[in-house]
Motif scaffolding. Sequence first.
Motif, PDB file in Angstrom:
ATOM      1  N   ALA A   1      42.928  16.817  21.895  1.00  0.00           N
ATOM      2  CA  ALA A   1      43.503  17.118  23.208  1.00  0.00           C
ATOM      3  C   ALA A   1      43.511  18.619  23.480  1.00  0.00           C
ATOM      4  CB  ALA A   1      44.933  16.572  23.287  1.00  0.00           C
ATOM      5  N   ILE A   2      43.808  19.419  22.452  1.00  0.00           N
ATOM      6  CA  ILE A   2      43.807  20.874  22.611  1.00  0.00           C
ATOM      7  C   ILE A   2      42.403  21.367  22.962  1.00  0.00           C
ATOM      8  CG2 ILE A   2      44.033  23.054  21.347  1.00  0.00           C
ATOM      9  CD1 ILE A   2      46.369  21.806  19.836  1.00  0.00           C
ATOM     10  N   ILE A   3      41.408  20.865  22.244  1.00  0.00           N
ATOM     11  CA  ILE A   3      40.017  21.266  22.504  1.00  0.00           C
ATOM     12  C   ILE A   3      39.608  20.875  23.925  1.00  0.00           C
ATOM     13  CG2 ILE A   3      37.608  20.884  21.844  1.00  0.00           C
ATOM     14  CD1 ILE A   3      38.603  20.486  18.958  1.00  0.00           C
ATOM     15  N   ALA A   4      39.974  19.660  24.324  1.00  0.00           N
ATOM     16  CA  ALA A   4      39.645  19.196  25.678  1.00  0.00           C
ATOM     17  C   ALA A   4      40.344  20.061  26.722  1.00  0.00           C
ATOM     18  CB  ALA A   4      40.057  17.731  25.843  1.00  0.00           C
ATOM     19  N   GLY A   5      41.595  20.457  26.440  1.00  0.00           N
ATOM     20  CA  GLY A   5      42.332  21.308  27.364  1.00  0.00           C
ATOM     21  C   GLY A   5      41.695  22.678  27.516  1.00  0.00           C
TER      22      GLY A   5
ATOM     23  N   ILE B   1      48.841  14.030  25.206  1.00  0.00           N
ATOM     24  CA  ILE B   1      48.808  14.267  26.654  1.00  0.00           C
ATOM     25  C   ILE B   1      49.503  15.581  26.979  1.00  0.00           C
ATOM     26  CG2 ILE B   1      49.559  13.388  28.900  1.00  0.00           C
ATOM     27  CD1 ILE B   1      49.378  10.565  27.744  1.00  0.00           C
ATOM     28  N   GLY B   2      50.662  15.816  26.348  1.00  0.00           N
ATOM     29  CA  GLY B   2      51.395  17.053  26.583  1.00  0.00           C
ATOM     30  C   GLY B   2      50.621  18.266  26.120  1.00  0.00           C
ATOM     31  N   ALA B   3      50.003  18.167  24.945  1.00  0.00           N
ATOM     32  CA  ALA B   3      49.230  19.289  24.410  1.00  0.00           C
ATOM     33  C   ALA B   3      48.017  19.589  25.301  1.00  0.00           C
ATOM     34  CB  ALA B   3      48.772  18.976  22.983  1.00  0.00           C
ATOM     35  N   PHE B   4      47.378  18.539  25.793  1.00  0.00           N
ATOM     36  CA  PHE B   4      46.227  18.710  26.687  1.00  0.00           C
ATOM     37  C   PHE B   4      46.631  19.440  27.964  1.00  0.00           C
ATOM     38  CE2 PHE B   4      44.128  16.971  30.494  1.00  0.00           C
ATOM     39  CZ  PHE B   4      42.835  17.445  30.286  1.00  0.00           C
ATOM     40  N   GLY B   5      47.711  18.984  28.585  1.00  0.00           N
ATOM     41  CA  GLY B   5      48.152  19.590  29.836  1.00  0.00           C
ATOM     42  C   GLY B   5      48.562  21.040  29.672  1.00  0.00           C
ATOM     43  N   ALA B   6      49.316  21.327  28.604  1.00  0.00           N
ATOM     44  CA  ALA B   6      49.794  22.692  28.388  1.00  0.00           C
ATOM     45  C   ALA B   6      48.649  23.650  28.091  1.00  0.00           C
ATOM     46  CB  ALA B   6      50.811  22.704  27.238  1.00  0.00           C
TER      47      ALA B   6
ATOM     48  N   GLY C   1      49.682  23.573  20.842  1.00  0.00           N
ATOM     49  CA  GLY C   1      49.273  23.105  22.162  1.00  0.00           C
ATOM     50  C   GLY C   1      50.290  23.378  23.246  1.00  0.00           C
ATOM     51  N   THR C   2      51.582  23.286  22.909  1.00  0.00           N
ATOM     52  CA  THR C   2      52.631  23.439  23.918  1.00  0.00           C
ATOM     53  C   THR C   2      53.257  24.825  23.932  1.00  0.00           C
ATOM     54  OG1 THR C   2      54.336  22.632  22.383  1.00  0.00           O
ATOM     55  CG2 THR C   2      53.221  20.995  23.768  1.00  0.00           C
ATOM     56  N   SER C   3      52.936  25.667  22.932  1.00  0.00           N
ATOM     57  CA  SER C   3      53.536  27.005  22.789  1.00  0.00           C
ATOM     58  C   SER C   3      55.057  26.924  22.668  1.00  0.00           C
ATOM     59  CB  SER C   3      53.174  27.909  23.974  1.00  0.00           C
ATOM     60  OG  SER C   3      51.800  28.197  23.978  1.00  0.00           O
ATOM     61  N   SER C   4      55.557  25.827  22.137  1.00  0.00           N
ATOM     62  CA  SER C   4      56.998  25.649  22.002  1.00  0.00           C
ATOM     63  C   SER C   4      57.310  24.961  20.681  1.00  0.00           C
ATOM     64  CB  SER C   4      57.538  24.805  23.160  1.00  0.00           C
ATOM     65  OG  SER C   4      58.876  24.422  22.914  1.00  0.00           O
ATOM     66  N   SER C   5      58.114  25.632  19.842  1.00  0.00           N
ATOM     67  CA  SER C   5      58.492  25.006  18.575  1.00  0.00           C
ATOM     68  C   SER C   5      59.515  23.894  18.792  1.00  0.00           C
ATOM     69  CB  SER C   5      59.051  26.056  17.603  1.00  0.00           C
ATOM     70  OG  SER C   5      60.112  26.780  18.188  1.00  0.00           O
ATOM     71  N   GLU C   6      60.199  23.914  19.949  1.00  0.00           N
ATOM     72  CA  GLU C   6      61.169  22.862  20.240  1.00  0.00           C
ATOM     73  C   GLU C   6      60.489  21.504  20.385  1.00  0.00           C
ATOM     74  OE1 GLU C   6      63.674  23.611  23.551  1.00  0.00           O
ATOM     75  OE2 GLU C   6      65.190  24.624  22.349  1.00  0.00           O
TER      76      GLU C   6
END
Length: 446
Positions: free
Chosen positions: A30-34, A212-217, A279-284
């Motif tokens: 997902a990260i690569i696709a993003g 999905i979240g990682a792709f979008g971010a 992918g999300t830039s958030s450790s939370e």
Amino acid sequence: MRHVQHVAEPATPPNAKKWWQMLYVQVLAAIIAGVLLGHFLPETGEAMKPLGDGFIKLVKMIIAPVIFLTIVTGIAGMRDLSKIGRVAGKAFAYFFFFSTIALVIGMIVANVVQPGAGLNIDPATLDSAAISDYAAKAEESSITAFLLGIIPATMFSALTAGSILQVLFVSILFGISLALVGSAGDRILSALEDISTIVFKFVAVIMRAAPIGAFGAMAFTIGAYGVGTLANLAGLVATFYLTALIFVIGVLGLVARMAGFSIFKLISYLKAELLLVLGTSSSESALPSLIEKMERAGCPKSVVGLVVPTGYSFNLDGTNIYMTLAALFIAQATGIHLSLGDQIALLSVAMISSKGAAGVTGAGFITLAATLAIVPSVPVAGMALILGIDRFMSECRSLTNFIGNAVATVVVSRWEGSFDREQFEAATAGELPRIDQMPELAEPAE
């Protein structure tokens, strides 16, 4: 989540998932696709932002219940209040020491590499309006406001306000109170343990949306800022990533070796969570999974419940490295000479201002603004120089913070003499059942 005892399991269970079904593979894809979408179709990439924001909101929705249930059941299960104080004391001693080490390393690298030297930028030419919002938020981050902010308006509002420290505060008090009533609270403790089983199943369901979240971010980040943004200040970005790598492999790796485990095994064990953080830039976004996985890896619930949530506000190694490195970069770029005394003063202020910064995108930038506002030698307007690349450095900050908290949890568990090394080896080697195969999280029989 109940503590998982080590049992002999085949290295490859008969019902093991195919490689393409594994979460970390899906998140990586997902990260690569993003990245590809954001680069080739930037406008479309920017439009994917709601996917990343939506996933992070889903995770934040469950963070408060996870922390509350983990801490309360852990503390109440201990009964021994002196042990609670001992664990907390060891955790804060660890946090303070290694946070200081991170700040010092950032300062040393900045002085040796000098990534801002030679830019010769006039501070008067910088657009301070670009960072006005961050500066305004930084002014609200006084020590008094921070301390008062730990106390929620009501006991229940702590679970809805979105503040990790407020949840931590109420959870510790509730857990201690439940422990003090003794056997009279056994039924409530048992009910909370049953609820925690449901909540962690809830986490497992949410994590299925992680790709999905990682792709979008990632699509939004590349689409909005562009890979080319990195080229302008590549020296600072490369220096920061290299410094963080040195800290993780050198400092945390040595700590891990002294504690009797491999930092590389731990990183491999947490690879799905690390990719999600990337992918999300958030450790939370990976906090609930970190709590769950550290319990599975032989760390007692009582230690995990105290160290992990507290570490998210007080053990921010990546943020600390970033703050001293970025502050000295701005000074070098604007031609401002900082004496050793000035740098030590900067380090001291950063040590205080970094506490309480959440593991979300932009928190490190706000904390840097708060630090520079107190140290007049370095112009706050100089932050405009790194605003464009902060998003890329945010990912490294979050990854370093995340790994630092995982290591801290194992180390404090070992100091307590309650670290199950055999279970750690089994978990990191993949010899324990997957989370969704464990009895308390398994799908109901049909």
